[in-house]
Write a protein that holds these residues in place. Structure first.
Motif: not given
Length: 83
Positions: A67-72, A76-77, A79-83
């Motif tokens: 769950e923690r990895r899925a939330n991370e 992060s998605e 932030a990568d798209e707005g980059g």
């Protein structure tokens, strides 16, 4: 002693130096004792409970890590798209 155990239904305990060593019982009593269910091994039961608890804890920790990895990954998605 044998007649007391065999025919009168009595139980004779054999002792040496104040320590009980064995008992003479009738065949009828022996058959009844053999029909009783065995006593559970308290150490085996404790080990089983320990292993069940350990397995449950490991499964929970694994779920929480996933769950923690899925939330991370979700965080992060954008932030990568707005980059």
């Amino acid at each position: 002693m044998l007649n007391t155990a065999a025919y009168q239904g009595g139980r004779v305990v054999v002792c040496r130096r104040g320590q009980m060593l064995c008992a003479l019982i009738s065949i009828k009593d022996l058959r009844r004792l053999r029909e009783l269910p065995p006593e559970p091994d308290k150490y085996a039961e404790a080990e089983r409970f320990w292993q069940e608890g350990k397995r449950a804890l490991e499964e929970r920790l694994q779920r929480e890590a996933e769950e923690r990895r899925a939330n991370e990954a979700r965080e992060s998605e954008p932030a990568d798209e707005g980059g």
